[in-house]
Design a protein around this motif. Sequence first.
Motif, PDB file in Angstrom:
ATOM      1  N   ARG A 286      -6.997 -22.988 -13.226  1.00  0.00           N
ATOM      2  CA  ARG A 286      -6.978 -21.549 -13.543  1.00  0.00           C
ATOM      3  C   ARG A 286      -5.552 -21.032 -13.571  1.00  0.00           C
ATOM      4  O   ARG A 286      -5.170 -20.248 -14.448  1.00  0.00           O
ATOM      5  CB  ARG A 286      -7.827 -20.791 -12.523  1.00  0.00           C
ATOM      6  CG  ARG A 286      -9.324 -20.928 -12.768  1.00  0.00           C
ATOM      7  CD  ARG A 286     -10.142 -20.250 -11.714  1.00  0.00           C
ATOM      8  NE  ARG A 286     -11.559 -20.201 -12.100  1.00  0.00           N
ATOM      9  CZ  ARG A 286     -12.572 -20.208 -11.238  1.00  0.00           C
ATOM     10  NH1 ARG A 286     -12.333 -20.260  -9.932  1.00  0.00           N
ATOM     11  NH2 ARG A 286     -13.814 -20.161 -11.683  1.00  0.00           N
ATOM     12  N   GLU A 287      -4.760 -21.489 -12.632  1.00  0.00           N
ATOM     13  CA  GLU A 287      -3.355 -21.086 -12.583  1.00  0.00           C
ATOM     14  C   GLU A 287      -2.609 -21.533 -13.839  1.00  0.00           C
ATOM     15  O   GLU A 287      -1.705 -20.848 -14.328  1.00  0.00           O
ATOM     16  CB  GLU A 287      -2.708 -21.713 -11.333  1.00  0.00           C
ATOM     17  CG  GLU A 287      -1.235 -21.388 -11.142  1.00  0.00           C
ATOM     18  CD  GLU A 287      -0.644 -22.150  -9.965  1.00  0.00           C
ATOM     19  OE1 GLU A 287       0.504 -22.613 -10.087  1.00  0.00           O
ATOM     20  OE2 GLU A 287      -1.327 -22.280  -8.929  1.00  0.00           O
ATOM     21  N   LEU A 288      -3.015 -22.685 -14.378  1.00  0.00           N
ATOM     22  CA  LEU A 288      -2.370 -23.237 -15.561  1.00  0.00           C
ATOM     23  C   LEU A 288      -2.932 -22.686 -16.866  1.00  0.00           C
ATOM     24  O   LEU A 288      -2.530 -23.101 -17.953  1.00  0.00           O
ATOM     25  CB  LEU A 288      -2.492 -24.767 -15.551  1.00  0.00           C
ATOM     26  CG  LEU A 288      -1.662 -25.474 -14.476  1.00  0.00           C
ATOM     27  CD1 LEU A 288      -2.103 -26.927 -14.305  1.00  0.00           C
ATOM     28  CD2 LEU A 288      -0.175 -25.412 -14.827  1.00  0.00           C
ATOM     29  N   GLY A 289      -3.883 -21.748 -16.766  1.00  0.00           N
ATOM     30  CA  GLY A 289      -4.338 -21.039 -17.957  1.00  0.00           C
ATOM     31  C   GLY A 289      -5.724 -21.360 -18.467  1.00  0.00           C
ATOM     32  O   GLY A 289      -6.180 -20.735 -19.435  1.00  0.00           O
ATOM     33  N   MET A 290      -6.433 -22.307 -17.860  1.00  0.00           N
ATOM     34  CA  MET A 290      -7.783 -22.595 -18.318  1.00  0.00           C
ATOM     35  C   MET A 290      -8.757 -21.541 -17.793  1.00  0.00           C
ATOM     36  O   MET A 290      -8.599 -21.034 -16.679  1.00  0.00           O
ATOM     37  CB  MET A 290      -8.256 -23.973 -17.827  1.00  0.00           C
ATOM     38  CG  MET A 290      -7.715 -25.136 -18.609  1.00  0.00           C
ATOM     39  SD  MET A 290      -8.639 -26.676 -18.276  1.00  0.00           S
ATOM     40  CE  MET A 290     -10.007 -26.481 -19.410  1.00  0.00           C
ATOM     41  N   GLU A 291      -9.754 -21.221 -18.596  1.00  0.00           N
ATOM     42  CA  GLU A 291     -10.823 -20.339 -18.157  1.00  0.00           C
ATOM     43  C   GLU A 291     -11.941 -21.226 -17.618  1.00  0.00           C
ATOM     44  O   GLU A 291     -12.582 -21.957 -18.376  1.00  0.00           O
ATOM     45  CB  GLU A 291     -11.325 -19.479 -19.307  1.00  0.00           C
ATOM     46  CG  GLU A 291     -12.354 -18.436 -18.873  1.00  0.00           C
ATOM     47  CD  GLU A 291     -12.719 -17.466 -19.980  1.00  0.00           C
ATOM     48  OE1 GLU A 291     -13.806 -16.860 -19.900  1.00  0.00           O
ATOM     49  OE2 GLU A 291     -11.904 -17.315 -20.920  1.00  0.00           O
ATOM     50  N   VAL A 292     -12.157 -21.169 -16.313  1.00  0.00           N
ATOM     51  CA  VAL A 292     -13.148 -22.029 -15.662  1.00  0.00           C
ATOM     52  C   VAL A 292     -14.379 -21.195 -15.340  1.00  0.00           C
ATOM     53  O   VAL A 292     -14.292 -20.217 -14.587  1.00  0.00           O
ATOM     54  CB  VAL A 292     -12.577 -22.666 -14.379  1.00  0.00           C
ATOM     55  CG1 VAL A 292     -13.623 -23.581 -13.730  1.00  0.00           C
ATOM     56  CG2 VAL A 292     -11.306 -23.443 -14.681  1.00  0.00           C
ATOM     57  N   TYR A 293     -15.516 -21.578 -15.911  1.00  0.00           N
ATOM     58  CA  TYR A 293     -16.749 -20.798 -15.754  1.00  0.00           C
ATOM     59  C   TYR A 293     -17.798 -21.567 -14.956  1.00  0.00           C
ATOM     60  O   TYR A 293     -18.066 -22.740 -15.228  1.00  0.00           O
ATOM     61  CB  TYR A 293     -17.336 -20.431 -17.117  1.00  0.00           C
ATOM     62  CG  TYR A 293     -18.576 -19.564 -17.009  1.00  0.00           C
ATOM     63  CD1 TYR A 293     -18.456 -18.205 -16.709  1.00  0.00           C
ATOM     64  CD2 TYR A 293     -19.842 -20.106 -17.170  1.00  0.00           C
ATOM     65  CE1 TYR A 293     -19.584 -17.414 -16.572  1.00  0.00           C
ATOM     66  CE2 TYR A 293     -20.981 -19.312 -17.048  1.00  0.00           C
ATOM     67  CZ  TYR A 293     -20.841 -17.959 -16.741  1.00  0.00           C
ATOM     68  OH  TYR A 293     -21.958 -17.173 -16.608  1.00  0.00           O
ATOM     69  N   ALA A 294     -18.388 -20.901 -13.972  1.00  0.00           N
ATOM     70  CA  ALA A 294     -19.471 -21.477 -13.176  1.00  0.00           C
ATOM     71  C   ALA A 294     -20.778 -20.815 -13.596  1.00  0.00           C
ATOM     72  O   ALA A 294     -20.970 -19.612 -13.366  1.00  0.00           O
ATOM     73  CB  ALA A 294     -19.221 -21.245 -11.689  1.00  0.00           C
ATOM     74  N   PRO A 295     -21.697 -21.549 -14.229  1.00  0.00           N
ATOM     75  CA  PRO A 295     -22.962 -20.958 -14.673  1.00  0.00           C
ATOM     76  C   PRO A 295     -23.796 -20.421 -13.518  1.00  0.00           C
ATOM     77  O   PRO A 295     -23.741 -20.944 -12.402  1.00  0.00           O
ATOM     78  CB  PRO A 295     -23.677 -22.148 -15.349  1.00  0.00           C
ATOM     79  CG  PRO A 295     -22.584 -23.084 -15.725  1.00  0.00           C
ATOM     80  CD  PRO A 295     -21.563 -22.954 -14.634  1.00  0.00           C
ATOM     81  N   THR A 296     -24.567 -19.373 -13.788  1.00  0.00           N
ATOM     82  CA  THR A 296     -25.514 -18.859 -12.802  1.00  0.00           C
ATOM     83  C   THR A 296     -26.649 -19.881 -12.648  1.00  0.00           C
ATOM     84  O   THR A 296     -26.803 -20.773 -13.494  1.00  0.00           O
ATOM     85  CB  THR A 296     -26.109 -17.522 -13.263  1.00  0.00           C
ATOM     86  OG1 THR A 296     -26.912 -17.765 -14.443  1.00  0.00           O
ATOM     87  CG2 THR A 296     -25.011 -16.514 -13.597  1.00  0.00           C
TER      88      THR A 296
END
Length: 343
Positions: A286-296
């Motif tokens: 995330r710090e390096l710019g990726m959008e990390v998504y955790a599904p519900t």
Amino acid sequence: MIMGFKKCAAAAALLAMGAVAASAADFTIRASHGESTESPLHRGWQVFEAYVESASGGDIEVEIAPAGQLGSMTDALEQAKIGAIQMAHGDEQVMSTFYKPMMVLATPYLFNNDQEGMDFIYSAYFSEVREKMASESGLRLLSAASYGFRNFTNNVRVVKSAADMSGIRMRVPPSPMSLEMVKAMGGSPTPVPWEELYGAMQSGVVDGQENPIGVALDYSFYQVQKYMTLDNHQLGLNTMMINEAFFQSLTPELREIVVTGAKMGAATEYGERNYQARVIAVAKLRELGMEVYAPTPEEAATFRDAVREPMQAYLKSELDPAFVEAVYAEIDAARAADRAAVE
């Protein structure tokens, strides 16, 4: 006086030699694994070594050859199978080449989390599978440690559900289950050799890939991938395997020590890997710019539902259908029991 001193020294030397001989190990375990001495896996093997040598009172000596010194994972397991060495490192993919039913452990979305996978491997049901592997292949699975789940990354969109995979050209390894998994969700599975993967993502030959979180960080995939989805589709496992004939040559007490040491080693690796994957790697990406998504939970269910029937159909074409059904039934029953325990 000098002669007397020399005689005493000689006697002391002989006594010392006798003590060394008396303390020599009755058994030697020569073991191979494929990772560096700085890896959590190696630290797990070191815990195994320290515990087994200490708990056996020196009856067992452990010699570890790390970093693929004795060959590839498959090579080392072949050596362990024929008794050239006593133990070797396996994983969820390679084990099935020695005992085909082990391929179920690589089934996408079979487990909801790491602990569920560990519980299944050590369950009474799966212990019977492990015993059959030992008797039929000559290799016994002593312990397993999760090294993290494989997850999707891509450059098209945030993938929140199975439907969002539609049309995405997803690189997969040359595995029928991986191909079927992406196809079942409407994606376009595209086999690409590992060596060409970074360039394929950079040039747009593929839109995405799937690997454990740590791989995306270690190999700088964040430079050519925008989105990561923590869908946790395939559990990665590092296992400790032992030659069955050697294992049976040990006394029951020594066999118990070896099994306990293997479980302690696996627990060591699993704890460190789990922290790296869930805390360090995610935060860094995330710090390096990726959008990390955790599904519900509801979104996560769409992935599992999309692939369950295709995966079962494929497994039944490769294995005894009754065995496949029993595996799913055991996991479903354990999951229901865990849920009931907290309701």
